[in-house]
Write an enzyme that holds these catalytic residues in place. Structure first.
Site, mmCIF file in Angstrom:
data_model
loop_
_atom_site.group_PDB
_atom_site.id
_atom_site.type_symbol
_atom_site.label_atom_id
_atom_site.label_comp_id
_atom_site.label_asym_id
_atom_site.label_seq_id
_atom_site.Cartn_x
_atom_site.Cartn_y
_atom_site.Cartn_z
ATOM 1 N N ASP A 162 0.699 -1.073 0.069
ATOM 2 C CA ASP A 162 0.028 -0.169 0.042
ATOM 3 C C ASP A 162 0.801 1.159 -0.080
ATOM 4 O O ASP A 162 1.960 1.208 0.223
ATOM 5 C CB ASP A 162 -0.885 -0.016 1.035
ATOM 6 C CG ASP A 162 -2.140 0.876 0.915
ATOM 7 O OD1 ASP A 162 -2.181 1.529 -0.018
ATOM 8 O OD2 ASP A 162 -2.721 1.302 1.947
ATOM 9 N N GLY A 163 0.131 2.542 -0.408
ATOM 10 C CA GLY A 163 0.986 3.526 -0.512
ATOM 11 C C GLY A 163 0.032 4.841 0.110
ATOM 12 O O GLY A 163 -1.060 4.647 -0.143
ATOM 13 N N GLU B 97 2.393 3.907 -4.226
ATOM 14 C CA GLU B 97 1.905 2.536 -4.237
ATOM 15 C C GLU B 97 2.870 1.780 -5.307
ATOM 16 O O GLU B 97 2.936 0.382 -4.796
ATOM 17 C CB GLU B 97 0.622 2.657 -5.166
ATOM 18 C CG GLU B 97 -0.486 3.344 -4.584
ATOM 19 C CD GLU B 97 -1.327 2.314 -3.517
ATOM 20 O OE1 GLU B 97 -0.862 1.352 -3.292
ATOM 21 O OE2 GLU B 97 -2.204 2.848 -2.970
ATOM 22 N N ASP C 202 -4.149 -2.369 -3.513
ATOM 23 C CA ASP C 202 -5.687 -1.717 -3.467
ATOM 24 C C ASP C 202 -5.729 -0.712 -4.621
ATOM 25 O O ASP C 202 -6.262 -0.023 -4.707
ATOM 26 C CB ASP C 202 -6.039 -1.096 -2.348
ATOM 27 C CG ASP C 202 -5.181 -0.280 -1.633
ATOM 28 O OD1 ASP C 202 -4.050 0.259 -2.109
ATOM 29 O OD2 ASP C 202 -5.497 0.057 -0.493
ATOM 30 N N HIS D 12 -9.236 -0.450 2.704
ATOM 31 C CA HIS D 12 -9.988 -0.036 3.779
ATOM 32 C C HIS D 12 -11.277 -0.838 4.002
ATOM 33 O O HIS D 12 -12.620 -0.184 4.188
ATOM 34 C CB HIS D 12 -10.293 1.528 3.512
ATOM 35 C CG HIS D 12 -9.363 2.303 3.183
ATOM 36 N ND1 HIS D 12 -8.366 2.696 4.236
ATOM 37 C CD2 HIS D 12 -9.178 3.172 2.128
ATOM 38 C CE1 HIS D 12 -7.552 3.574 3.734
ATOM 39 N NE2 HIS D 12 -7.899 3.743 2.314
ATOM 40 N N ASP E 29 -1.831 -0.071 5.319
ATOM 41 C CA ASP E 29 -2.459 1.340 5.236
ATOM 42 C C ASP E 29 -2.002 2.077 6.400
ATOM 43 O O ASP E 29 -1.466 3.167 6.551
ATOM 44 C CB ASP E 29 -3.933 1.439 5.209
ATOM 45 C CG ASP E 29 -4.557 2.663 5.448
ATOM 46 O OD1 ASP E 29 -4.675 3.441 4.227
ATOM 47 O OD2 ASP E 29 -4.967 3.114 6.238
#
Length: 233
Positions: free
Chosen positions: A12-13, A50, A72, A125, A135
């Site tokens: 994730d970023g 990301e 994501d 999320h 996250d």
């Protein structure tokens, strides 16, 4: 050592402003453990973070390993699995003739990815604990508040943390091998810790930077004392 064929990676970023300070995170599920990675970029974009998460994760595993990556980011997933072929064919131009953004990272990611890497999309999320943890790490690094990275023991029955907080040598997402290094220099700028093998490298980072902190550590206990004084432990 044989090829590792069952690595799962979550990435994730995050970006505090877009562009702005950013953070990236990855969780690598090895056969025997789960390992968290994270890092910071002072001026970047969400898409670059990301991509950086995937790049750093792939650099962390053996080149011949078989891996499944969950992201994501539709931008990352579609870019590396679909769009990139056309970009390369057109000399790194999009279909409308405009240059491809983040070309440097796409080239690096393309060199690290292969047919042994499978890319999957996971909704962000939501209810995936690994995506949510990524996250948390990425957001923390983007806000210059690095999250303590962890290592978990893993078995077929359950996954339990073997440490709630990483040892000091993993603060900031960097591992220091005290077995082969007799000392190091620590630098702290805007809450982001880095370790240096020489004073010259440390000085190059802190020279002229308002509020920068730096100290030499001669052993693990010395390092912990310094990091506690900087409120990183």
């Amino acid at each position: 050592m044989g090829t590792i064929d069952n690595i799962t990676i979550y990435t994730d970023g995050a970006c505090a402003g877009n562009p702005g300070p950013g953070g990236w995170a990855a969780i690598i599920a090895w056969p025997d453990r789960l390992e968290e990675l994270g890092g910071h970029d002072p001026d970047t974009t969400n898409n670059r973070m990301e991509m950086s998460a995937a790049i750093e994760a792939l650099k962390h595993i053996p080149a011949d390993a078989t891996a499944v990556i969950y992201t994501d980011s539709q931008y990352l997933k579609n870019g590396i699995t679909s769009w990139i072929a056309g970009w390369k064919r057109r000399g790194w131009q999009k279909a409308d003739g405009q240059p491809v953004l983040n070309k440097d990272l796409w080239i690096e990611l393309d060199s690290l990815s292969s047919s042994r890497v499978q890319w999957n999309y996971v909704k962000g999320h939501a209810d995936n604990p690994y995506n949510n943890r990524c996250d948390e790490i990425a957001v923390g690094f983007s806000k210059c508040k690095p999250v303590a990275l962890r290592v978990y023991a893993r078995n077929s029955a359950e996954e339990q943390p073997v440490m709630k907080q990483a040892p000091s040598a993993m603060v900031g997402g960097m591992v220091w091998d005290w077995a082969t290094n007799s000392s190091m220099y620590l630098s702290l700028i805007d809450g982001v810790l880095e370790r240096h093998t020489t004073w010259a490298r440390c000085y190059a980072r802190v020279n002229g930077v308002r509020g920068a902190r730096f100290r030499k550590a001669n052993n693990p206990d010395d390092e912990r004392t310094i990091l506690k004084s900087w409120k990183l432990l």
